[in-house]
Design a protein around this motif. Structure first.
Motif, PDB file in Angstrom:
ATOM      1  N   MET A   1       0.785  -1.041  -0.038  1.00 34.22           N
ATOM      2  CA  MET A   1      -0.063   0.135   0.034  1.00 34.22           C
ATOM      3  C   MET A   1       0.998   1.264  -0.016  1.00 34.22           C
ATOM      4  SD  MET A   1      -3.217  -1.283   2.876  1.00 34.22           S
ATOM      5  CE  MET A   1      -4.235  -0.086   1.867  1.00 34.22           C
ATOM      6  N   LYS A   2       0.197   2.252  -0.513  1.00 38.14           N
ATOM      7  CA  LYS A   2       1.009   3.516  -0.457  1.00 38.14           C
ATOM      8  C   LYS A   2      -0.026   4.574   0.331  1.00 38.14           C
ATOM      9  CE  LYS A   2       3.485   3.150  -4.970  1.00 38.14           C
ATOM     10  NZ  LYS A   2       4.615   3.813  -5.219  1.00 38.14           N
ATOM     11  N   PRO A   3       0.625   5.616   0.854  1.00 38.53           N
ATOM     12  CA  PRO A   3      -0.366   6.665   1.461  1.00 38.53           C
ATOM     13  C   PRO A   3      -0.918   7.583   0.518  1.00 38.53           C
ATOM     14  CG  PRO A   3       1.886   7.320   1.971  1.00 38.53           C
ATOM     15  CD  PRO A   3       1.977   5.798   1.263  1.00 38.53           C
ATOM     16  N   ASP A   4      -1.869   8.391   0.934  1.00 42.64           N
ATOM     17  CA  ASP A   4      -2.503   9.252  -0.182  1.00 42.64           C
ATOM     18  C   ASP A   4      -1.337  10.216  -0.546  1.00 42.64           C
ATOM     19  OD1 ASP A   4      -2.644  10.660   2.281  1.00 42.64           O
ATOM     20  OD2 ASP A   4      -4.670  11.081   2.099  1.00 42.64           O
ATOM     21  N   SER A   5      -0.304  10.786   0.204  1.00 41.18           N
ATOM     22  CA  SER A   5       0.398  11.574   0.019  1.00 41.18           C
ATOM     23  C   SER A   5       1.512  11.382  -1.167  1.00 41.18           C
ATOM     24  CB  SER A   5       1.408  11.826   1.268  1.00 41.18           C
ATOM     25  OG  SER A   5       1.949  10.652   1.763  1.00 41.18           O
ATOM     26  N   ALA A   6       1.325   9.777  -1.604  1.00 38.66           N
ATOM     27  CA  ALA A   6       2.128   9.349  -2.589  1.00 38.66           C
ATOM     28  C   ALA A   6       1.642   9.753  -3.991  1.00 38.66           C
ATOM     29  CB  ALA A   6       2.225   8.009  -2.606  1.00 38.66           C
ATOM     30  N   LEU A   7       0.520  10.259  -3.912  1.00 37.66           N
ATOM     31  CA  LEU A   7      -0.087  10.713  -5.311  1.00 37.66           C
ATOM     32  C   LEU A   7       0.341  11.832  -5.930  1.00 37.66           C
ATOM     33  CD1 LEU A   7      -4.212  10.218  -4.634  1.00 37.66           C
ATOM     34  CD2 LEU A   7      -2.697   8.939  -6.161  1.00 37.66           C
TER      35      LEU A   7
ATOM     36  N   ILE B   1       9.573   2.253   2.313  1.00 36.45           N
ATOM     37  CA  ILE B   1      10.262   3.564   1.992  1.00 36.45           C
ATOM     38  C   ILE B   1      10.546   3.575   0.596  1.00 36.45           C
ATOM     39  CG2 ILE B   1      11.174   3.994   4.418  1.00 36.45           C
ATOM     40  CD1 ILE B   1      13.927   2.774   3.508  1.00 36.45           C
ATOM     41  N   ALA B   2      10.881   2.285  -0.033  1.00 33.11           N
ATOM     42  CA  ALA B   2      11.035   2.491  -1.457  1.00 33.11           C
ATOM     43  C   ALA B   2       9.922   2.383  -2.320  1.00 33.11           C
ATOM     44  CB  ALA B   2      11.864   0.812  -1.758  1.00 33.11           C
ATOM     45  N   LYS B   3       8.829   2.393  -2.049  1.00 35.41           N
ATOM     46  CA  LYS B   3       7.362   2.373  -2.679  1.00 35.41           C
ATOM     47  C   LYS B   3       6.599   3.399  -2.355  1.00 35.41           C
ATOM     48  CE  LYS B   3       7.663  -1.502  -5.415  1.00 35.41           C
ATOM     49  NZ  LYS B   3       7.187  -1.284  -7.139  1.00 35.41           N
ATOM     50  N   ALA B   4       6.514   3.943  -1.190  1.00 34.62           N
ATOM     51  CA  ALA B   4       5.365   4.602  -0.569  1.00 34.62           C
ATOM     52  C   ALA B   4       5.692   5.880  -0.312  1.00 34.62           C
ATOM     53  CB  ALA B   4       4.766   4.033   0.704  1.00 34.62           C
TER      54      ALA B   4
END
Length: 203
Positions: free
Chosen positions: A30-36, A105-108
């Protein structure tokens, strides 16, 4: 809003990454919405990585609340798609995997999830969506969703066993072969069929 990502979902990509084991269930992270990263804004290479790679993916937007969704009913839970890029700090991912540690940390990280505008699926077959990525005018990824190990409806059924799906959740469905590095000055253009979905620069 959740960003749910599926890894290891295209056989040729698994081959290029030298994954020779059997994939029996979807791989979920999963990623947080801050990743968008929206609206063709530039992607800035983070200072903490020396090798960021692009991974182009078809993205499903969930349109209704659901839990423990049967695969045969999964089609009711989406009617729009987008095109996205799952940016990966590959050097950090390799380091974390070698240590047996989680690799969020590498994806999100911030802005690691490019998302285009949405288009309606009306008249389209979710299991035969052609998409591609051009880097500096050259096609570097091109595939169809029919190549996925786990099709969209199976992904939704699987994911909804663990997470309640809500309106607006996004599912990145995996990337095909052709992933590669981005550098300052690169231009990335993404297409679903002949329709351009995003066009942005790397800085």
């Amino acid at each position: 809003m959740k960003i749910i990502c599926i890894g290891w979902n295209y056989p040729l990509h698994n081959a290029e990454m030298k994954r020779d084991f059997e994939i029996t269930e979807p791989t979920v992270f999963m990623k947080p919405d801050s990743a968008l990263l929206r609206e063709n804004k530039p992607f800035f290479i983070p200072k903490f990585s020396d090798r960021v790679e692009y991974e182009t993916e078809v993205v499903i937007r969930i349109n209704r609340l659901g839990k423990n969704i049967a695969e045969r009913f999964a089609y009711r839970y989406y009617d729009e798609i987008a095109l996205g890029v799952d940016f990966t700090a590959r050097d950090l991912q390799i380091r974390q995997k070698a240590a047996g540690a989680p690799w969020e940390i590498a994806k999100a990280f911030d802005n690691s999830a490019v998302i285009s505008g949405l288009i309606s699926l009306d008249g389209m077959d979710i299991n035969n969506i052609h998409f591609s990525l051009r880097k500096n005018g050259e096609v570097v990824q091109a595939a169809s969703t029919r190549e996925m190990i786990f099709p969209v409806d199976r992904i939704i059924a699987y994911v909804s066993r663990f997470f309640t799906l809500k309106i607006g959740d996004l599912i990145y469905t995996g990337t095909p072969a052709g992933v590669g590095r981005v550098d300052i000055g690169d231009r990335l253009e993404g297409f679903i069929g002949e329709q351009k979905m995003f066009d942005f620069h790397v800085k």
